[in-house]
Design a protein around this motif. Sequence first.
Motif, PDB file in Angstrom:
ATOM      1  N   GLY A   1      20.239  15.764  36.705  1.00 15.32           N
ATOM      2  CA  GLY A   1      20.471  16.337  35.907  1.00 15.32           C
ATOM      3  C   GLY A   1      20.072  15.368  34.500  1.00 15.32           C
ATOM      4  O   GLY A   1      19.728  16.045  33.110  1.00 15.32           O
ATOM      5  N   THR A   2      18.645  15.068  34.811  1.00 17.18           N
ATOM      6  CA  THR A   2      17.633  14.436  33.535  1.00 17.18           C
ATOM      7  C   THR A   2      16.244  15.210  34.105  1.00 17.18           C
ATOM      8  O   THR A   2      15.692  16.366  33.032  1.00 17.18           O
ATOM      9  N   GLY A   3      15.846  15.515  35.688  1.00 19.13           N
ATOM     10  CA  GLY A   3      14.358  15.812  35.836  1.00 19.13           C
ATOM     11  C   GLY A   3      13.541  15.572  36.344  1.00 19.13           C
ATOM     12  O   GLY A   3      14.440  14.489  37.171  1.00 19.13           O
ATOM     13  N   ARG A   4      12.627  15.683  36.793  1.00 16.00           N
ATOM     14  CA  ARG A   4      11.463  15.432  38.068  1.00 16.00           C
ATOM     15  C   ARG A   4      10.413  14.005  37.503  1.00 16.00           C
ATOM     16  O   ARG A   4       9.640  14.687  37.378  1.00 16.00           O
ATOM     17  N   TYR A   5      11.380  13.257  37.156  1.00 15.10           N
ATOM     18  CA  TYR A   5      10.671  11.963  36.352  1.00 15.10           C
ATOM     19  C   TYR A   5       9.979  10.901  37.544  1.00 15.10           C
ATOM     20  O   TYR A   5       8.623  10.571  37.231  1.00 15.10           O
ATOM     21  N   HIS A   6      10.772  10.753  38.311  1.00 11.82           N
ATOM     22  CA  HIS A   6      10.002   9.969  39.747  1.00 11.82           C
ATOM     23  C   HIS A   6       8.340  11.215  40.221  1.00 11.82           C
ATOM     24  O   HIS A   6       7.145  10.829  40.223  1.00 11.82           O
ATOM     25  N   SER A   7       8.541  12.078  40.290  1.00 10.82           N
ATOM     26  CA  SER A   7       7.726  12.917  41.203  1.00 10.82           C
ATOM     27  C   SER A   7       6.716  13.358  39.293  1.00 10.82           C
ATOM     28  O   SER A   7       5.333  13.288  40.360  1.00 10.82           O
ATOM     29  N   TYR A   8       6.964  13.436  38.234  1.00  9.34           N
ATOM     30  CA  TYR A   8       6.400  13.446  37.481  1.00  9.34           C
ATOM     31  C   TYR A   8       5.264  12.246  36.889  1.00  9.34           C
ATOM     32  O   TYR A   8       4.047  12.402  37.044  1.00  9.34           O
ATOM     33  N   ILE A   9       5.319  10.881  37.244  1.00  8.76           N
ATOM     34  CA  ILE A   9       4.777  10.165  36.748  1.00  8.76           C
ATOM     35  C   ILE A   9       3.447  10.426  37.940  1.00  8.76           C
ATOM     36  O   ILE A   9       2.741   9.662  38.378  1.00  8.76           O
ATOM     37  N   CYS A  10       3.969  10.357  39.821  1.00 10.32           N
ATOM     38  CA  CYS A  10       3.686  10.126  40.883  1.00 10.32           C
ATOM     39  C   CYS A  10       2.146  11.180  40.828  1.00 10.32           C
ATOM     40  O   CYS A  10       1.445  10.540  41.594  1.00 10.32           O
ATOM     41  N   ASP A  11       3.378  11.858  41.048  1.00 11.18           N
ATOM     42  CA  ASP A  11       2.469  14.385  41.263  1.00 11.18           C
ATOM     43  C   ASP A  11       1.880  14.169  39.887  1.00 11.18           C
ATOM     44  O   ASP A  11       0.510  15.018  40.421  1.00 11.18           O
TER      45      ASP A  11
ATOM     46  N   VAL B   1      -0.020  14.868  28.094  1.00 16.01           N
ATOM     47  CA  VAL B   1      -0.332  15.501  28.750  1.00 16.01           C
ATOM     48  C   VAL B   1       0.838  16.175  29.170  1.00 16.01           C
ATOM     49  O   VAL B   1       2.062  16.333  29.014  1.00 16.01           O
ATOM     50  N   THR B   2       0.515  17.788  30.110  1.00 17.87           N
ATOM     51  CA  THR B   2       1.247  18.563  30.017  1.00 17.87           C
ATOM     52  C   THR B   2       1.547  18.448  31.295  1.00 17.87           C
ATOM     53  O   THR B   2       1.388  19.128  32.423  1.00 17.87           O
ATOM     54  N   SER B   3       3.555  19.290  31.342  1.00 24.03           N
ATOM     55  CA  SER B   3       3.819  18.166  33.025  1.00 24.03           C
ATOM     56  C   SER B   3       4.394  19.618  33.615  1.00 24.03           C
ATOM     57  O   SER B   3       5.658  20.212  32.156  1.00 24.03           O
ATOM     58  N   GLU B   4       4.179  20.589  34.308  1.00 26.04           N
ATOM     59  CA  GLU B   4       4.538  21.164  34.829  1.00 26.04           C
ATOM     60  C   GLU B   4       6.379  20.995  35.585  1.00 26.04           C
ATOM     61  O   GLU B   4       7.017  21.914  35.248  1.00 26.04           O
ATOM     62  N   LEU B   5       5.966  19.249  36.331  1.00 29.46           N
ATOM     63  CA  LEU B   5       7.485  19.132  36.528  1.00 29.46           C
ATOM     64  C   LEU B   5       8.285  19.095  35.554  1.00 29.46           C
ATOM     65  O   LEU B   5      10.310  18.980  35.770  1.00 29.46           O
ATOM     66  N   LEU B   6       8.018  19.008  34.667  1.00 22.40           N
ATOM     67  CA  LEU B   6       9.225  18.582  33.218  1.00 22.40           C
ATOM     68  C   LEU B   6       9.438  20.078  32.621  1.00 22.40           C
ATOM     69  O   LEU B   6      10.157  19.980  32.041  1.00 22.40           O
TER      70      LEU B   6
ATOM     71  N   ASP C   1      15.937  20.323  28.590  1.00 24.39           N
ATOM     72  CA  ASP C   1      15.470  21.088  26.991  1.00 24.39           C
ATOM     73  C   ASP C   1      14.695  19.972  26.940  1.00 24.39           C
ATOM     74  O   ASP C   1      14.134  20.148  25.673  1.00 24.39           O
ATOM     75  N   ASP C   2      13.879  18.719  27.170  1.00 21.59           N
ATOM     76  CA  ASP C   2      13.574  17.499  26.363  1.00 21.59           C
ATOM     77  C   ASP C   2      11.674  18.008  26.576  1.00 21.59           C
ATOM     78  O   ASP C   2      11.507  18.976  27.430  1.00 21.59           O
ATOM     79  N   PRO C   3      10.988  17.373  26.030  1.00 17.20           N
ATOM     80  CA  PRO C   3       9.613  17.877  26.096  1.00 17.20           C
ATOM     81  C   PRO C   3       9.251  17.616  27.532  1.00 17.20           C
ATOM     82  O   PRO C   3       9.257  17.152  27.775  1.00 17.20           O
ATOM     83  N   HIS C   4       8.516  19.103  27.752  1.00 18.26           N
ATOM     84  CA  HIS C   4       7.473  18.728  28.789  1.00 18.26           C
ATOM     85  C   HIS C   4       5.700  18.166  28.623  1.00 18.26           C
ATOM     86  O   HIS C   4       4.814  17.587  29.517  1.00 18.26           O
ATOM     87  N   GLU C   5       5.775  18.195  27.330  1.00 21.71           N
ATOM     88  CA  GLU C   5       4.363  17.825  27.146  1.00 21.71           C
ATOM     89  C   GLU C   5       4.225  16.339  26.463  1.00 21.71           C
ATOM     90  O   GLU C   5       5.108  15.947  25.636  1.00 21.71           O
TER      91      GLU C   5
END
Length: 342
Positions: free
Chosen positions: A114-124, A17-22, A28-32
């Motif tokens: 510090g890391t990114g939007r991982y809560h929003s990534y899962i939920c949205d 899955v390609t994540s626009e939020l990540l 600089d972790d993968p957004h895919e």
Amino acid sequence: MQPWSADLAGRLEEHVVTSELLRGNPLDDPHERPVLVYVPPGYDDEPDRRYPSVYVITGFTGHVGIWRNRMPYRRPFPETADAVFASGEAPPAIVVFVDAWTAHGGSQYVDSPGTGRYHSYICDEIVPWVDGHYRTLDAPGHRAISGKSSGGYGAMITPMLRPDLFGALATHAGDALFEYCYLTEFPKCVRHLRKYDGDIRRWWDDFRSRTSFTKPEDMELLNILGMALCYSAREDGTPDLPFDPVTGVLRPEVWDRWLAWDPVRMVPGHAEAMRSQRAIWIDGGTRDEWYLDIGAQAFHRALLDAGVAEDAIHFELFDAGHGAIDYRYPLALSWLCHRIAP
């Protein structure tokens, strides 16, 4: 029991899955990201049938690939989950294995500078993607989240923050009651950091320059740095430690930011969300090295004090430490599926 593979009655499908939020995240972790989706036996036979879903998230340093790891004399969770459905022990469900790994070991499933939007990534992103590609029942009462350790932490806080998406959870030895599970690690880290003049970034540079986990301080310093990036990063992404790295003296203003993320302390402010949950499974080993059995007790009590119905909760302590408790996962999965089935 075969030591290398087993046939499933259902099917495990692999996706990216390609994540626009990540995209462009601070580390600089993968957004895919890979996503594994298990569909139960009979999924293809009833094209009009829709299924509840259970999202599974990993502990600290975990990524989606760990679900293929096979310990001696034990089957990995996708196989034990498959056995739950193949035997008819539980109503069928779609099981989604989510990746939220970061370069510092994990995301705690929160949005952090510090890391990114991982809560929003899962939920949205992940939840809508799954609902768009599989025949799910798109309602919080038919959607659960489950995890162990840091994954158990994510399973506790995600329904608090998004009860519109998740109506059930299972937490196995989830991070809770931070003064016990984290605070006891601080003096150990102060001792470790003497080798690095009190500079955790010097340790991090050293860690990245060699084979990982070849020094005794590695796991404890990685854990504290990782948590600081999640709970107390500045807006520019710089992590603030909750203690002075030379003297060990607590920094109350930073420690308070950590405590604000403690599930036990979060419950009163999210009582309505917790009361809306159809099912809450809480367990932990009585010999847990991070005292997460005590955290489980405190979380259980906080829920009852917030008015969560006792019959909505399964609370259990069992004889074990923190590791090798994967045999608990299918027990919780079966219980959840009975509660979220249509």
